[in-house]
Motif scaffolding. Structure first.
Motif, PDB file in Angstrom:
ATOM      1  N   PRO A   1       0.526  -1.235  -0.032  1.00 34.26           N
ATOM      2  CA  PRO A   1      -0.140   0.053  -0.172  1.00 34.26           C
ATOM      3  C   PRO A   1       0.857   1.154   0.094  1.00 34.26           C
ATOM      4  CG  PRO A   1      -0.006  -0.879   2.238  1.00 34.26           C
ATOM      5  CD  PRO A   1       0.649  -1.939   1.242  1.00 34.26           C
ATOM      6  N   GLU A   2       0.179   2.344  -0.524  1.00 38.42           N
ATOM      7  CA  GLU A   2       0.940   3.660  -0.459  1.00 38.42           C
ATOM      8  C   GLU A   2       0.201   4.403   0.599  1.00 38.42           C
ATOM      9  OE1 GLU A   2       0.532   5.485  -4.120  1.00 38.42           O
ATOM     10  OE2 GLU A   2       1.607   4.101  -5.392  1.00 38.42           O
ATOM     11  N   TRP A   3       1.000   4.830   1.639  1.00 40.05           N
ATOM     12  CA  TRP A   3       0.240   5.323   2.970  1.00 40.05           C
ATOM     13  C   TRP A   3      -0.190   7.134   2.534  1.00 40.05           C
ATOM     14  CZ3 TRP A   3      -1.806   2.389   6.242  1.00 40.05           C
ATOM     15  CH2 TRP A   3      -1.345   1.056   6.311  1.00 40.05           C
ATOM     16  N   ILE A   4      -1.172   7.423   2.968  1.00 39.43           N
ATOM     17  CA  ILE A   4      -1.768   8.865   2.978  1.00 39.43           C
ATOM     18  C   ILE A   4      -1.815   9.458   4.152  1.00 39.43           C
ATOM     19  CG2 ILE A   4      -3.402  10.510   2.225  1.00 39.43           C
ATOM     20  CD1 ILE A   4      -1.683   9.334  -0.268  1.00 39.43           C
ATOM     21  N   ALA A   5      -1.044  10.457   4.735  1.00 40.61           N
ATOM     22  CA  ALA A   5      -1.303  11.026   5.970  1.00 40.61           C
ATOM     23  C   ALA A   5      -2.547  11.821   5.959  1.00 40.61           C
ATOM     24  CB  ALA A   5       0.004  11.774   6.294  1.00 40.61           C
TER      25      ALA A   5
ATOM     26  N   VAL B   1       7.198  15.452 -11.225  1.00 36.63           N
ATOM     27  CA  VAL B   1       7.141  15.138  -9.878  1.00 36.63           C
ATOM     28  C   VAL B   1       8.566  15.145  -9.127  1.00 36.63           C
ATOM     29  CG1 VAL B   1       6.592  13.480  -8.241  1.00 36.63           C
ATOM     30  CG2 VAL B   1       4.867  14.105  -9.715  1.00 36.63           C
ATOM     31  N   ALA B   2       9.459  14.326 -10.004  1.00 40.85           N
ATOM     32  CA  ALA B   2      11.016  14.504  -9.316  1.00 40.85           C
ATOM     33  C   ALA B   2      11.384  15.825  -9.297  1.00 40.85           C
ATOM     34  CB  ALA B   2      11.730  13.519 -10.397  1.00 40.85           C
ATOM     35  N   ILE B   3      11.004  16.603 -10.031  1.00 39.16           N
ATOM     36  CA  ILE B   3      11.585  18.032  -9.893  1.00 39.16           C
ATOM     37  C   ILE B   3      11.039  18.884  -8.656  1.00 39.16           C
ATOM     38  CG2 ILE B   3      11.584  20.498 -10.874  1.00 39.16           C
ATOM     39  CD1 ILE B   3      11.506  19.242 -13.620  1.00 39.16           C
TER      40      ILE B   3
ATOM     41  N   GLU C   1      12.386  19.833  -4.049  1.00 38.09           N
ATOM     42  CA  GLU C   1      12.283  20.669  -3.179  1.00 38.09           C
ATOM     43  C   GLU C   1      11.284  20.628  -1.843  1.00 38.09           C
ATOM     44  OE1 GLU C   1       9.962  25.123  -2.776  1.00 38.09           O
ATOM     45  OE2 GLU C   1      10.543  24.384  -4.711  1.00 38.09           O
ATOM     46  N   MET C   2      10.206  19.732  -1.864  1.00 37.35           N
ATOM     47  CA  MET C   2       9.434  19.043  -1.043  1.00 37.35           C
ATOM     48  C   MET C   2       8.763  17.975  -1.234  1.00 37.35           C
ATOM     49  SD  MET C   2       6.080  21.988  -0.932  1.00 37.35           S
ATOM     50  CE  MET C   2       7.320  23.296  -0.963  1.00 37.35           C
ATOM     51  N   PRO C   3       8.172  17.247  -0.211  1.00 39.98           N
ATOM     52  CA  PRO C   3       7.509  16.075  -0.701  1.00 39.98           C
ATOM     53  C   PRO C   3       6.280  16.003  -1.312  1.00 39.98           C
ATOM     54  CG  PRO C   3       8.157  15.972   1.666  1.00 39.98           C
ATOM     55  CD  PRO C   3       8.350  17.419   1.124  1.00 39.98           C
TER      56      PRO C   3
ATOM     57  N   PHE D   1      -0.406  16.384  -9.228  1.00 46.80           N
ATOM     58  CA  PHE D   1       0.168  16.186  -8.023  1.00 46.80           C
ATOM     59  C   PHE D   1       0.035  17.068  -6.863  1.00 46.80           C
ATOM     60  CE2 PHE D   1       3.507  18.617 -10.251  1.00 46.80           C
ATOM     61  CZ  PHE D   1       4.175  19.412  -9.137  1.00 46.80           C
ATOM     62  N   ILE D   2       0.018  16.788  -5.721  1.00 49.26           N
ATOM     63  CA  ILE D   2      -0.216  17.702  -4.464  1.00 49.26           C
ATOM     64  C   ILE D   2       0.995  17.873  -3.498  1.00 49.26           C
ATOM     65  CG2 ILE D   2      -1.910  17.809  -2.575  1.00 49.26           C
ATOM     66  CD1 ILE D   2      -3.978  16.333  -4.291  1.00 49.26           C
ATOM     67  N   THR D   3       1.263  18.930  -3.150  1.00 56.20           N
ATOM     68  CA  THR D   3       2.141  19.290  -2.024  1.00 56.20           C
ATOM     69  C   THR D   3       1.420  20.009  -0.837  1.00 56.20           C
ATOM     70  OG1 THR D   3       2.630  21.153  -3.147  1.00 56.20           O
ATOM     71  CG2 THR D   3       4.039  19.256  -4.022  1.00 56.20           C
ATOM     72  N   SER D   4       2.123  19.772   0.288  1.00 55.38           N
ATOM     73  CA  SER D   4       1.487  20.469   1.263  1.00 55.38           C
ATOM     74  C   SER D   4       1.845  22.039   1.445  1.00 55.38           C
ATOM     75  CB  SER D   4       2.056  19.807   2.552  1.00 55.38           C
ATOM     76  OG  SER D   4       3.411  20.052   2.724  1.00 55.38           O
ATOM     77  N   GLY D   5       2.873  22.285   0.760  1.00 54.70           N
ATOM     78  CA  GLY D   5       3.088  23.947   0.615  1.00 54.70           C
ATOM     79  C   GLY D   5       3.223  24.335  -1.051  1.00 54.70           C
ATOM     80  N   LYS D   6       3.340  25.714  -1.171  1.00 53.75           N
ATOM     81  CA  LYS D   6       3.808  25.967  -2.452  1.00 53.75           C
ATOM     82  C   LYS D   6       4.991  26.058  -3.015  1.00 53.75           C
ATOM     83  CE  LYS D   6       2.294  29.752  -5.534  1.00 53.75           C
ATOM     84  NZ  LYS D   6       1.388  31.198  -5.588  1.00 53.75           N
TER      85      LYS D   6
END
Length: 517
Positions: A148-152, A419-421, A425-427, A436-441
């Motif tokens: 499984p891939e885990w989503i927080a 996504v690799a780029i 910078e951030m997960p 794709f989704i990131t927690s920050g900009k």
């Protein structure tokens, strides 16, 4: 068991707000130990609840698609006085948890359509333990070879959303359309399922990958991909979503550019000048084009402007995957017609007869034909066809399937690159096909690097960023609503006093004043 006994048992079921083992079952099997009888009934309820819960992303108008064969096998059997009995058969009539509509089967290659009431779904969720719910929800992926891939999960934000939906259904449903109520209920169900599972898995939600032969990765059951946008925002909390703009058309142009390019050729797009002009126009002016089509074509569809825009977007995307006026390919081989998107016949005909749409469809056919001819010329057509055939169990393969295969593999590789780029910078906390989704900009530099990578494929492939906010608690919402009501009341009082003052100044209010002399 007689019809009278079944009817009497159903009457008893309806009188209770809670699920309980039916008396008709214990009367039929009087020598069965109470513990054994309860275990069999629980197995029946858990199996049905799991099947319906796994359908949570796809329930519409209280209807879901389930396999009756899978339910029968999942419920299992038991022996009583040397006779074999199927658990499903013993409970389905005396304690039905849904009503059966259109029956599916192996010959039809379809599941059975069932109707589940909102009240019964709530009773099911209240009855089933968290442990059992987790087990049943993930049963579909039990045999998966993939980890499984885990989503927080943002548990506080998700609970806020659940509280807000309950508040809306209780206090704001009056006067709303049945579609609105159904949507909010469906969202609430999805949110509650994720919350209960994540609460038992340390705030994490598992997604089991289900790779498609076409190139994309899907997931079993309820996932970040299949849950509604509102629920996804509730699950992830505040975040930033990066989407490829009209991805299918930009990638189509990238594919055709790659076909016509010579080795190490630069500025290959110049060789496509004057070709595929409608596709390019759509990529440059998609918002204006969608708005015009929604306003001018969907005049008889009884939904708001935002809803019409969504239908136009879906229809144009379906055209990109090969949909005609009667049927077409949709993502992973499903085939809804344009008629299933724009259901009003007059509106659909206006849409399909629009000059831009007509030429746009012709152009997509030309693109598909050019790609297919190239694949045949270089000997890749049959290889791709065989790969799809093996993955689709021998179903008929069309040119639209070939293009979808090529598109989705190209899309996946392109998304992997950008996504690799971003991850440098951030997960990246989640992926949804062309987003794709990131927690920050992401920083301006990272966004520029992504734009440059996309530009290498085609100058009209662009990425859009959307900030998605969190949900306020129900307590804060109530305070804000009360404050708004006080402000509205204050404004109304001021407006009334202002009106009276103007009337007095004009002499209209003096007669009323004279009464009190």
């Amino acid at each position: 068991m007689t019809l009278k006994q079944i009817f009497e048992q159903k009457k008893l079921n309806n009188q209770s707000d809670e699920i309980a083992i039916p008396e008709a079952f214990t009367r039929k099997f009087p020598e069965l130990k109470a513990e054994k009888a309860q275990k069999l009934f629980d197995r029946y309820v858990h199996t049905v609840c799991g099947a319906l819960a796994r359908q949570a992303p796809f329930i519409a108008d209280d209807q879901a698609q389930v396999s009756l064969d899978a339910l029968i096998n999942g419920c299992g059997e038991f022996r009583y006085k040397k006779q074999r009995h199927w658990v499903w058969n013993e409970f389905k009539d005396i304690y039905p948890l849904f009503t059966v509509g259109d029956k599916g089967g192996n010959l039809k290659r379809t599941n059975t359509t069932v109707t589940i009431s909102h009240k019964m779904m709530r009773k099911l969720l209240a009855y089933v333990s968290d442990e059992a719910l987790v087990r049943e929800m993930l049963a579909d992926a039990a045999g998966s070879a993939n980890d499984p891939e885990w989503i927080a999960v943002d548990m506080e934000n998700l609970q806020n959303y659940i509280d807000n939906t309950e508040h809306d259904l209780t206090n704001n449903a009056a006067g709303k359309s049945s579609e609105w109520v159904a949507k909010v209920r469906r969202n609430a169900l999805q949110a509650q399922l994720v919350h209960r599972i994540a609460a038992n898995l340390d705030g994490q939600y598992p997604q089991y990958p289900k790779p498609s032969v076409f190139g994309r990765t899907y997931y079993h059951g309820l996932s970040i991909q299949t849950m509604s946008k509102q629920v996804r925002a509730a699950v992830l909390g505040e975040h930033f979503q990066y989407d490829l703009s009209a991805a299918i058309y930009g990638i189509k142009l990238a594919i055709i550019s790659g076909i016509v390019a010579k080795p190490k050729e630069r500025h290959v797009e110049n060789r496509l000048d004057g070709l595929f002009t409608y596709t390019k126009e759509y990529l440059r002016e998609k918002d204006a084009i969608r708005t015009r089509l929604a306003e001018q074509c969907l005049t008889e569809t009884p939904i708001n402007a935002a809803g019409k825009l969504r239908l136009v977007k879906q229809a144009i995307t379906a055209i990109g995957f090969g949909a005609k006026t009667d049927a077409g390919l949709w993502y992973d081989g499903h085939t809804p017609a344009i008629a299933q998107i724009i259901m009003n016949k007059a509106d659909r005909e206006r849409f399909l007869n629009d000059k831009f749409v007509k030429n746009f469809i012709v152009e997509q056919d030309e693109l598909t034909e050019a790609v297919v001819l190239y694949l045949k010329h270089v000997g890749r057509f049959e290889t791709i066809k065989q790969a799809i055939k093996e993955g689709k169990n021998g179903k008929r393969i069309t040119d639209a399937h070939i293009l979808a295969y090529l598109f989705q593999h190209y899309e996946t590789e392109l998304m992997n690159d950008i996504v690799a780029i971003a991850q440098a910078e951030m997960p990246v906390i989640a992926r949804i096909h062309d987003a794709f989704i990131t927690s920050g900009k992401l920083s301006a530099a990272t966004q520029a690097a992504i734009a440059e990578k996309l530009g290498e494929a085609h100058s009209l492939i662009r990425i859009e960023c959307e900030r998605v906010g969190g949900w306020q608690s129900i307590e804060v919402r109530r305070k804000n609503e009360e404050a708004q009501q006080r402000e509205d009341g204050h404004r109304a009082t001021i407006a009334d006093e202002d009106t009276r003052a103007r009337e007095w100044a004009s002499g209209e209010g003096r007669d009323d004043f004279a009464k009190f002399r």
